[in-house]
Motif scaffolding. Sequence first.
Motif, PDB file in Angstrom:
ATOM      1  N   LEU A  53       4.088  28.594  16.103  1.00 24.63           N
ATOM      2  CA  LEU A  53       4.657  28.133  15.389  1.00 24.63           C
ATOM      3  C   LEU A  53       5.753  28.460  15.479  1.00 24.63           C
ATOM      4  O   LEU A  53       6.555  27.566  15.604  1.00 24.63           O
ATOM      5  N   GLU A  55       7.360  27.288  18.871  1.00 19.89           N
ATOM      6  CA  GLU A  55       8.121  26.358  18.678  1.00 19.89           C
ATOM      7  C   GLU A  55       9.237  26.366  18.113  1.00 19.89           C
ATOM      8  O   GLU A  55      10.363  25.387  18.278  1.00 19.89           O
ATOM      9  N   SER A  56       9.215  26.488  16.837  1.00 18.04           N
ATOM     10  CA  SER A  56      10.466  27.017  15.566  1.00 18.04           C
ATOM     11  C   SER A  56      11.576  27.208  16.288  1.00 18.04           C
ATOM     12  O   SER A  56      12.783  26.393  16.191  1.00 18.04           O
ATOM     13  N   VAL A  71       7.000  21.325  11.568  1.00 13.49           N
ATOM     14  CA  VAL A  71       7.096  22.731  12.084  1.00 13.49           C
ATOM     15  C   VAL A  71       6.819  24.235  11.395  1.00 13.49           C
ATOM     16  O   VAL A  71       5.877  25.073  11.024  1.00 13.49           O
ATOM     17  N   ASP A 125       3.743  23.826   8.677  1.00 14.26           N
ATOM     18  CA  ASP A 125       2.977  24.704   9.444  1.00 14.26           C
ATOM     19  C   ASP A 125       2.974  25.795   9.177  1.00 14.26           C
ATOM     20  O   ASP A 125       1.984  26.851   9.193  1.00 14.26           O
ATOM     21  N   ILE A 126       3.850  26.349   9.255  1.00 10.13           N
ATOM     22  CA  ILE A 126       3.910  27.845   9.142  1.00 10.13           C
ATOM     23  C   ILE A 126       3.730  28.540   8.246  1.00 10.13           C
ATOM     24  O   ILE A 126       3.257  29.331   7.859  1.00 10.13           O
TER      25      ILE A 126
END
Length: 68
Positions: A24, A27-28, A49, A52-53
């Motif tokens: 994640l 991706e961020s 994201v 989600d983190i």
Amino acid sequence: MAGKRATELRTRSVDELTQHLLDLRKESFNLRFQQAGGQLDNTTRMRDVRRDIARTKFILAEKTRAGV
């Protein structure tokens, strides 16, 4: 959706959660670069994201405190 997501994360092991958190964060990082370059189409993905983190870090902390 958030409740289902947290339930799904709680079934994972600490190692799986750590790997998920790393993915994640990557991706961020990529999304921030896309936004800076004007290439990001789906801006809500950044918020998702980030959340989600936070969710993953919270569940990791829960498992750490519980000694799992």
